[in-house]
Design a protein around this motif. Sequence first.
Motif, PDB file in Angstrom:
ATOM      1  N   ILE A  59      42.661  32.799  40.075  1.00 12.81           N
ATOM      2  CA  ILE A  59      41.615  33.142  41.043  1.00 12.81           C
ATOM      3  C   ILE A  59      42.228  33.457  42.402  1.00 12.81           C
ATOM      4  CG2 ILE A  59      39.630  32.224  42.319  1.00 12.81           C
ATOM      5  CD1 ILE A  59      38.918  30.650  39.759  1.00 12.81           C
ATOM      6  N   SER A  60      43.247  32.685  42.802  1.00 15.16           N
ATOM      7  CA  SER A  60      43.935  32.952  44.065  1.00 15.16           C
ATOM      8  C   SER A  60      44.664  34.289  44.021  1.00 15.16           C
ATOM      9  CB  SER A  60      44.932  31.821  44.377  1.00 15.16           C
ATOM     10  OG  SER A  60      44.255  30.597  44.575  1.00 15.16           O
ATOM     11  N   LEU A  61      45.347  34.557  42.913  1.00 14.81           N
ATOM     12  CA  LEU A  61      46.042  35.834  42.764  1.00 14.81           C
ATOM     13  C   LEU A  61      45.061  36.998  42.834  1.00 14.81           C
ATOM     14  CD1 LEU A  61      48.590  37.511  42.072  1.00 14.81           C
ATOM     15  CD2 LEU A  61      48.081  37.106  39.654  1.00 14.81           C
ATOM     16  N   LYS A  62      43.953  36.848  42.142  1.00 18.22           N
ATOM     17  CA  LYS A  62      42.956  37.917  42.103  1.00 18.22           C
ATOM     18  C   LYS A  62      42.326  38.145  43.473  1.00 18.22           C
ATOM     19  CE  LYS A  62      38.519  39.066  39.941  1.00 18.22           C
ATOM     20  NZ  LYS A  62      37.481  38.607  38.989  1.00 18.22           N
ATOM     21  N   SER A  63      42.004  37.063  44.180  1.00 18.94           N
ATOM     22  CA  SER A  63      41.317  37.203  45.470  1.00 18.94           C
ATOM     23  C   SER A  63      42.238  37.725  46.560  1.00 18.94           C
ATOM     24  CB  SER A  63      40.707  35.862  45.895  1.00 18.94           C
ATOM     25  OG  SER A  63      41.719  34.884  46.054  1.00 18.94           O
ATOM     26  N   GLU A  64      43.531  37.395  46.484  1.00 15.09           N
ATOM     27  CA  GLU A  64      44.461  37.794  47.539  1.00 15.09           C
ATOM     28  C   GLU A  64      45.260  39.059  47.216  1.00 15.09           C
ATOM     29  OE1 GLU A  64      46.958  34.578  48.754  1.00 15.09           O
ATOM     30  OE2 GLU A  64      45.292  33.186  49.062  1.00 15.09           O
ATOM     31  N   HIS A  65      45.438  39.353  45.901  1.00 17.47           N
ATOM     32  CA  HIS A  65      46.310  40.473  45.512  1.00 17.47           C
ATOM     33  C   HIS A  65      45.728  41.207  44.304  1.00 17.47           C
ATOM     34  CE1 HIS A  65      49.356  38.823  48.231  1.00 17.47           C
ATOM     35  NE2 HIS A  65      49.127  37.642  47.662  1.00 17.47           N
ATOM     36  N   MET A  66      44.505  41.679  44.432  1.00 19.78           N
ATOM     37  CA  MET A  66      43.811  42.286  43.309  1.00 19.78           C
ATOM     38  C   MET A  66      44.567  43.495  42.737  1.00 19.78           C
ATOM     39  SD  MET A  66      39.879  43.687  43.112  1.00 19.78           S
ATOM     40  CE  MET A  66      39.202  42.076  43.523  1.00 19.78           C
ATOM     41  N   ARG A  67      45.282  44.217  43.590  1.00 17.07           N
ATOM     42  CA  ARG A  67      45.986  45.426  43.149  1.00 17.07           C
ATOM     43  C   ARG A  67      47.469  45.185  42.870  1.00 17.07           C
ATOM     44  NH1 ARG A  67      42.015  46.842  46.576  1.00 17.07           N
ATOM     45  NH2 ARG A  67      40.634  48.551  45.944  1.00 17.07           N
ATOM     46  N   SER A  68      47.857  43.946  42.762  1.00 15.08           N
ATOM     47  CA  SER A  68      49.260  43.638  42.516  1.00 15.08           C
ATOM     48  C   SER A  68      49.684  44.115  41.124  1.00 15.08           C
ATOM     49  CB  SER A  68      49.505  42.126  42.617  1.00 15.08           C
ATOM     50  OG  SER A  68      50.784  41.796  42.114  1.00 15.08           O
ATOM     51  N   PRO A  69      50.901  44.651  40.989  1.00 18.82           N
ATOM     52  CA  PRO A  69      51.401  45.031  39.656  1.00 18.82           C
ATOM     53  C   PRO A  69      51.609  43.835  38.731  1.00 18.82           C
ATOM     54  CG  PRO A  69      53.114  45.266  41.331  1.00 18.82           C
ATOM     55  CD  PRO A  69      51.842  45.003  42.061  1.00 18.82           C
TER      56      PRO A  69
END
Length: 217
Positions: A59-69
């Motif tokens: 959830i943290s990854l998605k909320s902060e870096h939604m476009r991350s590879p």
Amino acid sequence: MKLKKSMLAGMVLAVSFLFVGCGDEKEVAEFNKPALYWYQKIASSITRGDLDKADAYYISLKSEHMRSPLMPTALMILAHAHMNEEEYLLANYYLDEYNKRFGETESREYTDFMKLKASFLGIKDVYKDQKLIMDSIAQAKTYIHRYPGSAYAPLVNTMLIRLHMSQYLLNENIAALYDRTGKPDAAKIYRDKNKGSVVEMADITPPEKGIIGHVFD
């Protein structure tokens, strides 16, 4: 003596506030981290078997870096981790998330197979999961039509046969129950459902541990 007690109480209170403050700082420090930080947290949590933590870090990854590879890989390792723990609804959630965000044509063949596998293995009780059986049959037929040359097609066909067998046995068992309770008309309804089946009773040898899931043992 009273002064010493007051001073001691004050020191305890000050230390308490100090630790509370440190705890707050640690909590605050868990925000605004690089995508790699959250990805590593997800991976290490999965390794420890703490999937609740892994879900929270996602959830943290998605909320902060939604476009991350790193997002596609994170979704796939979470889907596999939940499937390994037989948490098939959560596995399907992550596979759906993957398809919505990264479902390119070349990857859909695999993720659609994994979704079908999760649904298939999610059938635990043929009496309670009748709708899931029917949905899985429809899903398997769609897969075979959509990916006729898929490397996963033999497994999908095997799953489909198992699903048809389970549905046939279910209808036959319900019909037999109605026979025993003196309700022949109700029994006929369920036997009629089996008339158009791709399998027959002669084709089925009920396994000791159940048809569903036997494919992947």
